[in-house]
Design a protein around this motif. Structure first.
Motif, PDB file in Angstrom:
ATOM      1  N   GLN A  10       1.998   2.335   6.799  1.00 50.17           N
ATOM      2  CA  GLN A  10       3.452   1.818   6.866  1.00 50.17           C
ATOM      3  C   GLN A  10       3.915   1.337   8.176  1.00 50.17           C
ATOM      4  OE1 GLN A  10       5.176   1.273   3.780  1.00 50.17           O
ATOM      5  NE2 GLN A  10       3.141   2.223   3.006  1.00 50.17           N
ATOM      6  N   THR A  49       0.604  -1.255   0.030  1.00 46.78           N
ATOM      7  CA  THR A  49       0.059   0.138  -0.108  1.00 46.78           C
ATOM      8  C   THR A  49       0.839   1.213   0.031  1.00 46.78           C
ATOM      9  OG1 THR A  49      -1.755   1.159   1.278  1.00 46.78           O
ATOM     10  CG2 THR A  49      -0.062  -0.059   2.498  1.00 46.78           C
ATOM     11  N   GLU A  50       0.401   2.249  -0.496  1.00 47.45           N
ATOM     12  CA  GLU A  50       1.093   3.599  -0.439  1.00 47.45           C
ATOM     13  C   GLU A  50       0.609   4.480   0.748  1.00 47.45           C
ATOM     14  OE1 GLU A  50       0.604   5.195  -4.393  1.00 47.45           O
ATOM     15  OE2 GLU A  50       2.019   3.727  -5.275  1.00 47.45           O
ATOM     16  N   ASP A  51      -0.398   4.068   1.497  1.00 46.18           N
ATOM     17  CA  ASP A  51      -0.742   4.792   2.294  1.00 46.18           C
ATOM     18  C   ASP A  51       0.103   5.016   3.470  1.00 46.18           C
ATOM     19  OD1 ASP A  51      -2.357   6.180   4.426  1.00 46.18           O
ATOM     20  OD2 ASP A  51      -4.040   4.846   4.370  1.00 46.18           O
TER      21      ASP A  51
END
Length: 334
Positions: free
Chosen positions: A42, A36-38
């Protein structure tokens, strides 16, 4: 004008479709987009992978330590199990530390050399795991169907030879795939929607002809998935047939219990693998396929030590002895 990047005679060069001349330059880095890029997720993903990695390393190291410390476990079955545990450690070490480093540094990049190296080692150890599971199935077949000849057939020389042969075949296969990727030209958009450099994902980024690579992937998958799986199915078909001929129920249970742990590991490994394949076929989202791949590339390696330690009486007894030998000196010191 479309820019492409390729590797020629071991040098990284930039090419142009409209110019025949090439200027040597550095190839751009691949980007591992991960799960995910959220940014808010992370830290959670970092903790998840770190926990998986620590449990995998400690669990498999414990399996190797228990087997090496107990003479009663110096048998072909546990020799192959220790090699399987070592392979699981190598697979996890090839993939997870890079994920952790990228999340910690907030940098998704991986170098061209690093990507191909990771891809090569994943192919080596992934193929080795398939082959070892097939060899372990053959070991159980000999033990149950030919018990009187077991020590003669599964002698130490043959066991070592089988492991070395598996390693040789998987290494040759991985090097062949890697060398064929080296001849490809890559477009400037080098984003991999995955948390590792997976062979098919890398090939899809190429802007040159990939027919030979795709054919090699097909034959390689058939070789290292189909043939070992066929060997496992054949071995267990013979095992079941032999067990059903045992007159007593207790004898049947005792015979089948010797291969219960291995059958569980095979079901987990191939079950998650087929699950990832099916999820990739029914979804158009590469990111969803990457999430599903966690179940195939990370989870089985973590669960294997628990399966063998909890379902195997000999392993539990050896583990109990090892803990007793460790705790007794500490108690005396206190």
């Amino acid at each position: 004008m479309k820019k492409c990047w390729c590797s020629v005679q071991g040098k990284e060069v930039r090419g142009s479709e409209e110019k025949s001349g090439r200027n040597q330059t550095a190839i751009p880095k691949f980007l591992l987009l991960g799960l995910t890029e959220d940014p808010a997720l992370q830290p959670l993903i970092f903790s998840f992978f770190l926990s998986l990695y620590l449990v995998t390393i400690l669990g498999n190291l414990l399996i190797i330590l228990v087997i090496s410390s107990d003479p009663h476990l110096h048998t072909p079955m546990y020799f192959f199990l220790s090699n399987l545990s070592f392979t699981d450690i190598c697979i996890s070490t090839t993939t997870i530390p890079k994920v952790l480093a990228n999340i910690q540094a907030q940098d998704q990049s991986i170098t061209y050399t690093g990507c191909l190296s990771q891809m090569c080692f994943v192919l080596i150890f992934g193929g080795l795991e398939c082959c070892l599971l097939a060899v372990m199935a053959y070991d159980r077949y000999v033990a149950i169907c030919h018990p009187l000849r077991y020590t003669v057939i599964m002698n130490p020389h043959l066991c070592v030879l089988l492991v070395l042969l598996c390693l040789l075949v998987t290494t040759v296969n991985a090097l062949l795939h890697t060398l064929m990727v080296l001849r490809l030209s890559f477009c400037t958009a080098l984003e991999i929607p995955h948390f590792l450099c997976e062979l098919t994902q890398v090939i899809t980024l190429a802007c040159s002809d990939t027919l030979i690579n795709n054919l090699l992937v097909f034959w390689g998958t058939s070789l290292f998935a189909g043939i070992p799986l066929s060997g496992i199915i054949f071995s267990y078909a013979q095992i079941v047939s032999s067990i059903l001929r045992i007159p007593s129920v207790g004898g049947r249970y005792k015979a089948f219990s010797t291969c219960g742990s291995h059958l569980s590991v095979v079901s987990l490994f191939y079950g998650t693998g087929f699950g990832v394949y099916i999820s990739s076929a029914v979804t158009d989202s590469p990111r969803n396929s990457a999430v599903a791949s966690v179940m195939y590339t990370v989870v089985p390696q973590m669960l294997n030590p628990f399966i063998y330690s909890l379902r195997n009486r000999d392993m539990k007894e050896a583990l109990r002895k090892l803990i007793g030998r460790t705790v007794s000196p500490l108690a005396c010191m206190i």
